[in-house]
Design an enzyme around this catalytic site. Structure first.
Site, PDB file in Angstrom:
ATOM      1  N   ASN A   9      39.166  32.154  48.369  1.00  0.00           N
ATOM      2  CA  ASN A   9      41.265  32.306  48.496  1.00  0.00           C
ATOM      3  C   ASN A   9      41.450  33.689  48.159  1.00  0.00           C
ATOM      4  O   ASN A   9      41.307  33.472  46.546  1.00  0.00           O
ATOM      5  CB  ASN A   9      42.067  31.236  47.882  1.00  0.00           C
ATOM      6  CG  ASN A   9      42.955  31.549  47.632  1.00  0.00           C
ATOM      7  OD1 ASN A   9      43.856  32.503  48.101  1.00  0.00           O
ATOM      8  ND2 ASN A   9      44.220  31.064  47.074  1.00  0.00           N
ATOM      9  N   TRP A  10      41.290  34.885  48.503  1.00  0.00           N
ATOM     10  CA  TRP A  10      41.048  36.307  47.289  1.00  0.00           C
ATOM     11  C   TRP A  10      42.978  36.637  46.910  1.00  0.00           C
ATOM     12  O   TRP A  10      42.700  36.799  46.103  1.00  0.00           O
ATOM     13  CB  TRP A  10      41.123  37.851  48.501  1.00  0.00           C
ATOM     14  CG  TRP A  10      39.964  37.147  48.618  1.00  0.00           C
ATOM     15  CD1 TRP A  10      39.114  36.763  49.200  1.00  0.00           C
ATOM     16  CD2 TRP A  10      39.731  38.818  50.059  1.00  0.00           C
ATOM     17  NE1 TRP A  10      37.874  37.406  49.954  1.00  0.00           N
ATOM     18  CE2 TRP A  10      38.200  38.158  50.402  1.00  0.00           C
ATOM     19  CE3 TRP A  10      40.037  39.836  49.967  1.00  0.00           C
ATOM     20  CZ2 TRP A  10      38.139  38.887  51.108  1.00  0.00           C
ATOM     21  CZ3 TRP A  10      39.513  40.980  51.384  1.00  0.00           C
ATOM     22  CH2 TRP A  10      38.159  39.746  51.586  1.00  0.00           C
ATOM     23  N   LYS A  11      43.742  35.482  47.259  1.00  0.00           N
ATOM     24  CA  LYS A  11      45.121  35.527  46.184  1.00  0.00           C
ATOM     25  C   LYS A  11      45.776  36.969  46.771  1.00  0.00           C
ATOM     26  O   LYS A  11      45.334  37.462  47.784  1.00  0.00           O
ATOM     27  CB  LYS A  11      44.766  35.086  45.774  1.00  0.00           C
ATOM     28  CG  LYS A  11      44.319  34.521  44.859  1.00  0.00           C
ATOM     29  CD  LYS A  11      44.796  33.489  43.725  1.00  0.00           C
ATOM     30  CE  LYS A  11      44.206  31.758  43.889  1.00  0.00           C
ATOM     31  NZ  LYS A  11      43.801  31.279  42.619  1.00  0.00           N
ATOM     32  N   HIS A  98      49.181  25.476  48.555  1.00  0.00           N
ATOM     33  CA  HIS A  98      48.359  25.875  47.660  1.00  0.00           C
ATOM     34  C   HIS A  98      49.192  25.309  45.706  1.00  0.00           C
ATOM     35  O   HIS A  98      49.998  25.756  46.462  1.00  0.00           O
ATOM     36  CB  HIS A  98      47.762  27.677  47.344  1.00  0.00           C
ATOM     37  CG  HIS A  98      46.623  27.441  46.364  1.00  0.00           C
ATOM     38  ND1 HIS A  98      47.536  28.410  44.835  1.00  0.00           N
ATOM     39  CD2 HIS A  98      45.830  27.970  45.864  1.00  0.00           C
ATOM     40  CE1 HIS A  98      45.899  28.284  44.877  1.00  0.00           C
ATOM     41  NE2 HIS A  98      44.771  27.990  44.316  1.00  0.00           N
ATOM     42  N   GLU A 100      49.714  27.557  43.399  1.00  0.00           N
ATOM     43  CA  GLU A 100      50.550  28.778  43.350  1.00  0.00           C
ATOM     44  C   GLU A 100      52.214  28.066  44.424  1.00  0.00           C
ATOM     45  O   GLU A 100      52.704  29.188  43.705  1.00  0.00           O
ATOM     46  CB  GLU A 100      49.960  30.189  43.471  1.00  0.00           C
ATOM     47  CG  GLU A 100      48.641  30.154  42.266  1.00  0.00           C
ATOM     48  CD  GLU A 100      47.258  30.218  42.235  1.00  0.00           C
ATOM     49  OE1 GLU A 100      47.265  31.284  43.433  1.00  0.00           O
ATOM     50  OE2 GLU A 100      46.186  30.213  41.398  1.00  0.00           O
ATOM     51  N   GLU A 170      42.579  20.758  43.817  1.00  0.00           N
ATOM     52  CA  GLU A 170      41.844  21.486  43.045  1.00  0.00           C
ATOM     53  C   GLU A 170      43.406  20.868  41.747  1.00  0.00           C
ATOM     54  O   GLU A 170      44.228  21.382  41.734  1.00  0.00           O
ATOM     55  CB  GLU A 170      42.611  23.112  43.546  1.00  0.00           C
ATOM     56  CG  GLU A 170      41.882  23.027  44.954  1.00  0.00           C
ATOM     57  CD  GLU A 170      42.499  25.074  45.061  1.00  0.00           C
ATOM     58  OE1 GLU A 170      41.177  25.577  45.147  1.00  0.00           O
ATOM     59  OE2 GLU A 170      43.485  25.246  44.921  1.00  0.00           O
ATOM     60  N   GLY A 176      42.145  29.501  37.939  1.00  0.00           N
ATOM     61  CA  GLY A 176      42.327  30.806  37.151  1.00  0.00           C
ATOM     62  C   GLY A 176      42.091  30.053  35.325  1.00  0.00           C
ATOM     63  O   GLY A 176      42.001  31.602  35.174  1.00  0.00           O
ATOM     64  N   SER A 216      38.196  27.001  39.260  1.00  0.00           N
ATOM     65  CA  SER A 216      36.912  27.302  38.389  1.00  0.00           C
ATOM     66  C   SER A 216      35.893  27.503  38.605  1.00  0.00           C
ATOM     67  O   SER A 216      34.515  27.323  37.870  1.00  0.00           O
ATOM     68  CB  SER A 216      37.820  27.240  37.019  1.00  0.00           C
ATOM     69  OG  SER A 216      38.660  28.141  35.821  1.00  0.00           O
ATOM     70  N   GLY A 237      38.827  30.964  43.633  1.00  0.00           N
ATOM     71  CA  GLY A 237      39.039  32.040  43.489  1.00  0.00           C
ATOM     72  C   GLY A 237      38.779  33.480  43.178  1.00  0.00           C
ATOM     73  O   GLY A 237      37.985  34.236  43.989  1.00  0.00           O
ATOM     74  N   GLY A 238      39.310  33.273  41.851  1.00  0.00           N
ATOM     75  CA  GLY A 238      38.618  34.392  41.207  1.00  0.00           C
ATOM     76  C   GLY A 238      36.869  34.917  41.172  1.00  0.00           C
ATOM     77  O   GLY A 238      36.051  36.179  41.592  1.00  0.00           O
TER      78      GLY A 238
HETATM   79  P1  PGA Z   1      39.747  30.002  40.673  1.00  0.00           P
HETATM   80  O1  PGA Z   1      41.087  29.420  42.060  1.00  0.00           O
HETATM   81  O2  PGA Z   1      38.340  29.689  41.533  1.00  0.00           O
HETATM   82  O3  PGA Z   1      40.348  31.544  39.947  1.00  0.00           O
HETATM   83  O4  PGA Z   1      40.460  28.965  39.574  1.00  0.00           O
HETATM   84  C1  PGA Z   1      40.607  28.718  43.132  1.00  0.00           C
HETATM   85  C2  PGA Z   1      41.817  28.242  43.355  1.00  0.00           C
HETATM   86  O5  PGA Z   1      43.108  28.403  43.497  1.00  0.00           O
HETATM   87  O6  PGA Z   1      41.441  28.028  44.714  1.00  0.00           O
END
Ligand code: PGA
Length: 254
Positions: A9-11, A98, A100, A170, A176, A216, A237-238
Site C-alpha cells: 500500500n503506497w498510500k 484502512h 487511515e 492491522e 507506521g 510495521s 505500507g512504509g
Molecule cells: P506500515 O503500514 O507497514 O507502514 O505500518 C501498513 C498499512 O498501513 O497498511
C-alpha cells in the site's frame, strides 16, 4: 487452499516516474527471486494505475489494487473514484476500510459495507482492513471491536461472496509506528477472526479465507509473522516503497 498474498500500500507516496521505477524494480527482483509462489498486489495512488498496469501485464501473480473506492456507482461525487473505474484500468483488488480512511475520513462499518458490495459487484476482491487502537486494546475491548468491524461490514454477504474477500488485520497502534504486534499477538487475533467467520459461515469458508497482517512489517520481522498458521501474508505500507525490502518481505512468505 488459502492464497498467500503480500500487498504493498503506497498510500500518498511516489510521483508517477518514481512509481514506474519502483514497479520495474519490483518486477525484476520478483522474476529472479520469487517466481510465482506468492501473489503480489500493488496499490499505488489512483492516477498511476492506468500506466502501471501494462508493466505487470502477463504476470499472473502480480496484480493491482485501488487504495479505496466510492460507495456509489457513479454520479456527482466530486473527487471520488468508483469501483467500476478501478476495474476498467485493471484492478482486481481494492483496499477497503484502512484505518487511515476510518480515522481521517470518518468511514464507518456501515459505510464500508456498501463499498464491499460495490467492489464485489465489479468483480474485485476487497482487502478489508480491521484493527483496534491502543486504547481499545488496553481497555480489553479489542475482540469486541474486531468482531463489530467484521460483522457490520461483511456478515450481510452470502457465503459465495465472502469467499472473494481478503481480510487484513492491522492493529492501528502498529501502523507506521515501528511497533509491530508480536507474532503471538498477531496469530491470536488471526485465529479469533477465523473463528468468528467459522461460527457464522462454517469451517470450510473460514479455512479458505486469506487473512493478512499489517502494521510495521519489515524484512526482518516478516518471516516470524508469516510462519504463524493463521497469517496468510501481509499488507505493507512504509516497507513497500522500496523494491529490495518489499521483495524480501514477499520472499519471507514463500
Ligand atoms: P506500515 O503500514 O507497514 O507502514 O505500518 C501498513 C498499512 O498501513 O497498511
Amino acid at each position: 487452499m488459502r492464497k498467500k498474498i503480500v500487498a504493498g500500500n503506497w498510500k500518498m507516496n511516489k510521483t508517477f516516474d518514481e512509481g514506474v521505477q519502483l514497479v520495474k524494480e519490483i518486477i525484476e527482483l520478483y522474476t529472479l527471486e520469487v517466481k510465482n509462489q506468492v501473489y503480489v498486489v500493488l496499490a499505488p495512488p489512483f492516477i498511476h494505475l492506468y500506466k502501471l498496469q501494462p508493466l505487470i501485464f502477463g504476470m499472473p501473480m502480480l496484480e493491482m489494487a485501488g487504495q479505496n473506492c466510492s460507495n456509489m456507482p457513479n454520479g456527482a461525487y466530486t473527487g471520488e473514484i468508483s469501483a467500476s473505474m478501478l476495474k476498467s484500468v485493471g484492478c482486481d483488488y481494492v483496499i477497503i476500510g484502512h484505518s487511515e480512511r476510518r480515522l481521517y475520513f470518518n468511514e464507518t462499518n456501515d459505510w464500508l459495507a456498501k463499498k464491499i458490495d460495490i467492489a464485489l459487484a465489479n468483480l474485485m476482491q476487497p482487502i478489508y482492513c480491521v484493527g483496534e487502537t491502543l486504547e481499545e486494546r488496553n481497555n480489553g475491548k479489542l475482540y469486541q471491536i474486531i468482531e463489530a468491524q467484521l460483522s457490520e461490514a461483511l456478515f450481510h454477504l452470502p457465503e459465495e461472496q465472502l469467499r472473494h474477500v481478503v481480510i487484513a488485520y492491522e492493529p492501528v497502534w502498529a501502523i507506521g509506528t515501528g511497533l509491530t504486534a508480536t507474532s503471538a499477538q498477531a496469530q491470536e487475533m488471526h485465529a479469533f477472526i477465523r473463528k468468528i467467520i467459522a461460527d457464522k459461515y462454517g469451517n470450510d469458508l473460514a479455512e479458505n479465507i486469506s487473512i493478512l497482517y499489517g502494521g510495521s512489517v519489515k524484512p526482518d520481522n516478516a518471516r516470524e509473522l508469516f510462519e504463524q498458521p493463521d497469517i496468510d501474508g501481509g499488507l505493507i505500507g512504509g516497507a513497500a516503497l522500496q523494491a529490495r525490502g518489499f521483495v524480501d518481505i514477499v520472499k519471507a512468505m514463500k
